[in-house]
Design an enzyme around this catalytic site. Sequence first.
Site, PDB file in Angstrom:
ATOM      1  CB  ALA A  33      11.288  35.898 -19.489  1.00  0.00           C
ATOM      2  N   GLY A  35       7.200  32.626 -17.354  1.00  0.00           N
ATOM      3  CA  GLY A  35       7.206  31.165 -16.753  1.00  0.00           C
ATOM      4  C   GLY A  35       5.738  30.744 -16.720  1.00  0.00           C
ATOM      5  CG  ASN A  36       4.835  26.662 -16.893  1.00  0.00           C
ATOM      6  OD1 ASN A  36       4.080  26.495 -17.942  1.00  0.00           O
ATOM      7  ND2 ASN A  36       6.306  26.365 -16.836  1.00  0.00           N
ATOM      8  NE  ARG A  38       7.707  34.075  -9.808  1.00  0.00           N
ATOM      9  CZ  ARG A  38       8.556  35.220  -8.433  1.00  0.00           C
ATOM     10  NH1 ARG A  38       8.486  36.401  -8.722  1.00  0.00           N
ATOM     11  NH2 ARG A  38       9.234  35.082  -8.806  1.00  0.00           N
ATOM     12  CG  LEU A  39       3.589  37.407 -16.828  1.00  0.00           C
ATOM     13  CD1 LEU A  39       2.321  38.736 -16.828  1.00  0.00           C
ATOM     14  CD2 LEU A  39       3.923  36.341 -17.744  1.00  0.00           C
ATOM     15  CB  ILE A 151      12.230  30.012 -25.738  1.00  0.00           C
ATOM     16  CG1 ILE A 151      13.197  30.599 -26.267  1.00  0.00           C
ATOM     17  CG2 ILE A 151      11.115  30.364 -24.843  1.00  0.00           C
ATOM     18  CD1 ILE A 151      13.904  30.323 -27.347  1.00  0.00           C
ATOM     19  CG  ASP A 152      12.500  27.989 -19.531  1.00  0.00           C
ATOM     20  OD1 ASP A 152      12.549  27.778 -21.305  1.00  0.00           O
ATOM     21  OD2 ASP A 152      11.963  28.154 -18.325  1.00  0.00           O
ATOM     22  CG  ASP A 172      14.856  28.430 -14.218  1.00  0.00           C
ATOM     23  OD1 ASP A 172      15.005  28.627 -13.111  1.00  0.00           O
ATOM     24  OD2 ASP A 172      14.854  29.101 -15.087  1.00  0.00           O
TER      25      ASP A 172
HETATM   26  N1  LIG Z   1       7.149  36.711  -5.733  1.00  0.00           N
HETATM   27  C1  LIG Z   1       6.489  35.558  -5.687  1.00  0.00           C
HETATM   28  N2  LIG Z   1       6.102  35.087  -6.514  1.00  0.00           N
HETATM   29  C2  LIG Z   1       5.767  33.529  -6.672  1.00  0.00           C
HETATM   30  N3  LIG Z   1       6.935  32.270  -6.161  1.00  0.00           N
HETATM   31  C3  LIG Z   1       7.710  33.400  -5.842  1.00  0.00           C
HETATM   32  C4  LIG Z   1       8.138  34.354  -5.530  1.00  0.00           C
HETATM   33  N4  LIG Z   1       9.306  34.554  -4.654  1.00  0.00           N
HETATM   34  C5  LIG Z   1       9.715  33.705  -5.045  1.00  0.00           C
HETATM   35  N5  LIG Z   1       8.814  32.765  -5.501  1.00  0.00           N
HETATM   36  C6  LIG Z   1       9.615  31.527  -5.500  1.00  0.00           C
HETATM   37  O1  LIG Z   1       9.670  31.502  -7.762  1.00  0.00           O
HETATM   38  C7  LIG Z   1       9.467  29.798  -7.811  1.00  0.00           C
HETATM   39  C8  LIG Z   1       8.395  30.096  -8.798  1.00  0.00           C
HETATM   40  O2  LIG Z   1      10.096  30.558 -10.128  1.00  0.00           O
HETATM   41  P1  LIG Z   1      10.098  31.427 -11.210  1.00  0.00           P
HETATM   42  O3  LIG Z   1       9.107  32.619 -10.746  1.00  0.00           O
HETATM   43  O4  LIG Z   1      11.401  31.602 -11.756  1.00  0.00           O
HETATM   44  O5  LIG Z   1       9.340  30.584 -11.664  1.00  0.00           O
HETATM   45  P2  LIG Z   1       8.642  30.735 -13.200  1.00  0.00           P
HETATM   46  O6  LIG Z   1      10.055  31.483 -14.368  1.00  0.00           O
HETATM   47  O7  LIG Z   1       7.609  31.091 -13.167  1.00  0.00           O
HETATM   48  O8  LIG Z   1       8.132  29.212 -13.646  1.00  0.00           O
HETATM   49  P3  LIG Z   1       9.484  27.851 -15.295  1.00  0.00           P
HETATM   50  O9  LIG Z   1      11.068  29.034 -15.407  1.00  0.00           O
HETATM   51  O10 LIG Z   1       9.611  27.004 -14.543  1.00  0.00           O
HETATM   52  O11 LIG Z   1       7.501  28.077 -15.684  1.00  0.00           O
HETATM   53  C9  LIG Z   1       8.052  29.228  -6.183  1.00  0.00           C
HETATM   54  O12 LIG Z   1       8.140  28.014  -6.397  1.00  0.00           O
HETATM   55  C10 LIG Z   1       8.363  29.997  -5.571  1.00  0.00           C
HETATM   56  O13 LIG Z   1       8.394  29.525  -4.557  1.00  0.00           O
HETATM   57  C1  LIG Z   2      10.781  23.004 -18.122  1.00  0.00           C
HETATM   58  C2  LIG Z   2      10.392  24.277 -18.433  1.00  0.00           C
HETATM   59  C3  LIG Z   2       9.057  23.978 -17.704  1.00  0.00           C
HETATM   60  C4  LIG Z   2      11.314  25.370 -17.077  1.00  0.00           C
HETATM   61  O1  LIG Z   2      10.295  26.419 -17.286  1.00  0.00           O
HETATM   62  C5  LIG Z   2      10.179  24.991 -19.921  1.00  0.00           C
HETATM   63  O2  LIG Z   2      11.301  24.951 -19.919  1.00  0.00           O
HETATM   64  C6  LIG Z   2       9.882  23.850 -20.270  1.00  0.00           C
HETATM   65  O3  LIG Z   2       8.249  24.603 -20.817  1.00  0.00           O
HETATM   66  N1  LIG Z   2      10.562  22.798 -21.311  1.00  0.00           N
HETATM   67  C7  LIG Z   2      10.263  22.073 -22.211  1.00  0.00           C
HETATM   68  C8  LIG Z   2      10.664  20.752 -22.088  1.00  0.00           C
HETATM   69  C9  LIG Z   2      12.387  20.632 -22.109  1.00  0.00           C
HETATM   70  O4  LIG Z   2      12.945  21.918 -21.954  1.00  0.00           O
HETATM   71  O5  LIG Z   2      13.356  20.032 -22.805  1.00  0.00           O
END
Ligand SMILES: Nc1ncnc2c1ncn2[C@@H]1O[C@H](COP(=O)(O)OP(=O)(O)OP(=O)(O)O)[C@@H](O)[C@H]1O
Ligand SMILES: CC(C)(CO)[C@@H](O)C(=O)NCCC(=O)O
Length: 306
Positions: A33, A35-36, A38-39, A151-152, A172
């Site tokens: 998955a 995300g914005n 990390r992976l 998609i997440d 989330d």
């Molecule tokens: N080891 C880590 N590295 C980076 N971020 C972390 C870590 N541990 C906790 N976090 C927290 O996780 C948050 C990001 O959440 P997550 O990793 O779920 O996002 P994402 O899945 O990459 O982004 P999104 O789903 O919104 O596109 C950050 O705001 C940070 O505070």
């Molecule tokens: C909202 C985020 C950034 C959460 O990871 C992602 O689901 C995304 O880019 N969504 C597209 C816009 C929407 O969900 O309506």
Amino acid sequence: MENRSVENFTPETATTNFKSRLNSKTELKIALAIGNSRLHWGLFLGPTLQETWDTQHLSVDAVSQLSEDEKTEFLVQSAIAPIEQKYAQKLLSLCTNPELASRRAQQCVLPPLILASVVPEQTALWQSYPHVHTITLDQLPMEGLYPTLGIDRALTLLGVGIQLGWPTLVIDAGTALTFTGADVNRRLVGGAILPGLGLQLSSLGEKTAGLPLVTLPYNLPQRWVADTETAIKSGVVYGVVSAVNDFIQDWLRLFPNSKIAVTGGDRTLLLKYLASTFPDTVAAVIETPEAIFWGFRNVFQEGIEF
Ligand SMILES: Nc1ncnc2c1ncn2[C@@H]1O[C@H](COP(=O)(O)OP(=O)(O)OP(=O)(O)O)[C@@H](O)[C@H]1O
Ligand SMILES: CC(C)(CO)[C@@H](O)C(=O)NCCC(=O)O
Ligand SMILES: [K+]
């Protein structure tokens, strides 16, 4: 179905499993998955989630300088190395011939990589992995999804709904903080998106001259404060918990029996803040760190060939 959980899955059983399963292409799958921030990785053996871990995004610049073969090699190593490390098992031990990466990949049993990404630039990089498939909204057994829905969000909602029951609201707490809800017919009711806790702090720190970068407090901060750092923490934390409480209460008015799940990197802190501010609300919320992988599992079980 195999009756094995992550808890009783030891490196020893893993090693045995990997050895005995290496030839069974359909059993081992890597879910990714993107995300914005990390992976997020999940390793599946059949329908069973064995292990999850997180890594950094790949550097687009660094990868773009590699030749096709080097790129393939790099991606395979990025995906496989953490698994090999965890289980002290060389997944590709049959394939140590230092020939061209692409030939090597063809000759080896490489777990398919199944992507769900909201970051197109990162998705593009992974297309050089030898056996990659990207999950799309139309593959999910849900109603009412709109074309630009992440998609997440959809996959996590599906996973939680199937695992815990419908109706479902997913919160989330990631880079973005999202609410995504569906009714008993698996129909998306809708949701909302706001900047996540970390992003609120970093945007204040980066987009203003006078505000420092601060980190999330471990405990609920004071609300009325006379110093800049704590004032930022107070504003962000009380703002977010109020919003979260309000969305949950409104959702429960619509769907009094709904399940409510919270996931994402900031979920534990968010729950902690909520517990101190809205204890009755938090009592209804279930922490589901692996929710998106429940969604992957459902897609795997739907019988789509990867
Ligand atoms: N080891 C880590 N590295 C980076 N971020 C972390 C870590 N541990 C906790 N976090 C927290 O996780 C948050 C990001 O959440 P997550 O990793 O779920 O996002 P994402 O899945 O990459 O982004 P999104 O789903 O919104 O596109 C950050 O705001 C940070 O505070
Ligand atoms: C909202 C985020 C950034 C959460 O990871 C992602 O689901 C995304 O880019 N969504 C597209 C816009 C929407 O969900 O309506
Ligand atoms: K964007």
